[in-house]
Design a protein around this motif. Sequence first.
Motif, PDB file in Angstrom:
ATOM      1  N   HIS A   1      52.096  38.112  45.461  1.00 50.14           N
ATOM      2  CA  HIS A   1      51.534  38.841  44.096  1.00 50.14           C
ATOM      3  C   HIS A   1      52.659  40.043  44.188  1.00 50.14           C
ATOM      4  O   HIS A   1      52.474  40.442  43.232  1.00 50.14           O
ATOM      5  CB  HIS A   1      50.278  39.275  44.348  1.00 50.14           C
TER       6      HIS A   1
ATOM      7  N   SER B   1      43.202  41.838  44.812  1.00 47.03           N
ATOM      8  CA  SER B   1      44.300  40.474  45.923  1.00 47.03           C
ATOM      9  C   SER B   1      43.981  41.197  46.997  1.00 47.03           C
ATOM     10  O   SER B   1      44.211  40.523  47.584  1.00 47.03           O
ATOM     11  CB  SER B   1      45.853  40.294  44.890  1.00 47.03           C
TER      12      SER B   1
ATOM     13  N   ARG C   1      47.890  46.482  34.162  1.00 51.71           N
ATOM     14  CA  ARG C   1      47.165  44.898  35.083  1.00 51.71           C
ATOM     15  C   ARG C   1      47.930  44.649  36.345  1.00 51.71           C
ATOM     16  O   ARG C   1      47.295  44.242  37.128  1.00 51.71           O
ATOM     17  CB  ARG C   1      47.834  44.952  34.393  1.00 51.71           C
TER      18      ARG C   1
ATOM     19  N   GLY D   1      48.023  37.451  35.400  1.00 53.09           N
ATOM     20  CA  GLY D   1      46.884  37.491  34.886  1.00 53.09           C
ATOM     21  C   GLY D   1      46.591  38.153  33.764  1.00 53.09           C
ATOM     22  O   GLY D   1      46.241  38.576  32.650  1.00 53.09           O
TER      23      GLY D   1
ATOM     24  N   SER E   1      45.923  43.908  39.625  1.00 52.34           N
ATOM     25  CA  SER E   1      46.069  42.768  39.885  1.00 52.34           C
ATOM     26  C   SER E   1      46.276  43.244  42.049  1.00 52.34           C
ATOM     27  O   SER E   1      45.807  42.220  42.986  1.00 52.34           O
ATOM     28  CB  SER E   1      46.843  42.169  39.424  1.00 52.34           C
TER      29      SER E   1
ATOM     30  N   GLY F   1      38.507  37.941  41.090  1.00 50.81           N
ATOM     31  CA  GLY F   1      36.991  36.977  40.306  1.00 50.81           C
ATOM     32  C   GLY F   1      36.182  36.427  40.597  1.00 50.81           C
ATOM     33  O   GLY F   1      35.628  35.450  40.760  1.00 50.81           O
TER      34      GLY F   1
ATOM     35  N   GLY G   1      51.753  35.051  34.448  1.00 44.53           N
ATOM     36  CA  GLY G   1      51.029  34.424  34.976  1.00 44.53           C
ATOM     37  C   GLY G   1      49.835  34.623  36.870  1.00 44.53           C
ATOM     38  O   GLY G   1      48.726  34.645  36.442  1.00 44.53           O
TER      39      GLY G   1
END
Length: 743
Positions: free
Chosen positions: A88, A316, A308, A209, A312, A322, A206
């Motif tokens: 990530h 994570s 973002r 996200g 993220s 999610g 990707g």
Amino acid sequence: MGHILLTINPLNDIGNPLTLTSTKEIIPSFPIQKVVQEALRQQGDTGYPQAIILSGCSGSGKTYTSMLVLKQLFELAGGGMETDAFKHLTASVTVIRSLGTARTASNRESSRIGHFIEVQVTDGTVYRTKVHCYFLDQTRVVRTRPDESNYHIFYQMLAGLTAEEREKLHLGDHSVETLRYLKSFPRLQEDAEDAKRFFDWKAALGVLGIPYLDVVRVLAAVILLGNVQFVESSSCLDVDVEGEKELQAAASLLGVSEAALRQGLTTRTHNARNQLVRSRHDCEEGEQSQEIMLHVWNAQLGFSGFARIKLSQHASTVGTAGSRASKSMTALNNAVRHATDGFIGILDMFGFEDVKPSHLEHLCINLCAETMQHFYNTHIFKACIESCRDEGIHCDWEVDYVDNVPCIDLISSLRTGLLSMLDVECSVRGTVESYTQKVRTQHKQNPRLLETKSSDLRSFAIQHYTSKVQYDATDFLDTNRDVVADDLVAVFHKHRCSFGFASHLFSSELKILGAGGMEPSPRGISFRISPTSHSELLNGDEPVSTLTQDFHTRLDNLLRTLVHAKPHFIRCIKINNNEQPDLFDRHTVSKQLRAFQVLETVNLMAYGYPHRMRFKAFNARYRSLALFHQLSRTDDRAIEDCQVILECFENSIDGCTRERLGHISISWAVGKRHIFLSEGARQQLEALRTITQNRAATLIQSTWRGWRCRRRWPIVRQGYHMRFQQMPPPVPPPNAVASNAAQ
């Protein structure tokens, strides 16, 4: 230099050097590994935050070294490079680097974004990461020097898009040579390398996200709008547009009509005594409005990407992004999050730049470099001097260093600093000439402010800690105001714009325009180009803060974080200014060594007391050097225990060790609250501690193994005895049996 690491950038080609992917096959050097291990050890022992600070001029390899440090940190505490957290973070760095890297006159892979990567570590294990970004170079997207390039992402996008994607983005007939904002400098790499980097960037989006198609639509619109130019109309009441095809394509990509986009670029609404007056732009004003709009898109796109990335990264680290977590798991995560106060930060800020001519962005960049140098001076030199003086410690060697506080005060002093005077000039709507005249009058006795050889009254020079830099103040006021008219913002309201991503980027500004239930339409107010936490408006129509105020606030917040952390310094050196691999230029290197005050640091390490430890901490770390019965191990007799340990240490140093050290001091001193150590004494203490611990570990292992063997020996002996009894009698050889029968 003791606990300070000095690295050399050999300028070798290693592919894409500014991402974590490029470090996968690289084995980190032992000094970098040692720095990371020391930071992890101190964070684990004390729970105190640690900061690994990289500094150096542009092109010295700071960013690549920070990637090596980050990789080593994950290998030691994060589970390695195959963990989800590392992947990530790799995606985050890849996105940031492509959006914020460009070629400059001194560095072909210059990172125009400073970053502070905060790695939360709990019980020696990486818990989560945060990436704080500092972005200044916004004008590059529309103004590039002849020997510099635009941001790499534009070249990579043109090389990596498929034929179908190019048609959808209206780039089918365009190349680097036909786009005005890109053709000033040739392509940086071969198309294959650019395409590979773009593919990696697309995959990273990707992972984070971030919608890939939405981002490339904005990027394509930016470079297409660069081909739009305004010319005088024959009616003298309007301006004509050259590049109608590009204007239509950009409007289509941004989800608005061509007429609405043209109106936003060529008109301006003014509030005159509560009466709205709309005026038409001339050609020059139209060009300025176009550049401002592209600045806005570049800044908003970067800010959205960074936001973002932060979200993220945060998601994570706790559970799965999610997924639906239970209340108990949420409470547990919150408790753990509050418990992880200790972190290891990796700081890679802007390197010092001497661009001719330099602008406001370069002044802020060099202020950041000056501040980091001052932080180094304060922690290494000033703290040593003041601590020795406060505790009555006399040192035979006098610490001598050059303090750069006068230069920092010249730029950022609260009332008379150049940035404060610039804010005042912006508030009274002054001119560049009046600003530079006030600067010369206010600081005419300041030796750091120098006159330039040119007759241009809009320029001045500053003597920085590295060299003299000349600044052109022509665009200082406009750059510092950093405002965009609401005519451009109102174009992207959701009622007029079908591109939801664009409306979302301007959501806070559109909310202000539609306050009180009014239709979001131009009302003669201005917004900040760079997204900021200060969304309020001064007098109802102007932003509260300026570009330099926001930058100064963020820099102060960063310093507050660093002050509460234990710093570990890595000083990066560039071997030449021509980017030729393995070519060591003596003048270039000597200039950097003098600026970093390396010789002063070496003298301090050799003859001064650069290290100090609390009595309790000294006893806890080095008590194994003395016999157990010699130490009282009580807080009220901590000083006596320290003296016993130091006596044992002195007795352990033989003549060969002293001869090998030569003139390097291995002295120490006992103060009121600390033990003061020279670098030689610290290294010898650490070496003796390692030997003592290894000897003790060997003794423990040999004792335990002997005890284990003695305990198991009766069982082993009984087993051998039983096996011997169960063995059949030996059978004589056939020849022996025949011989006995014959007899």
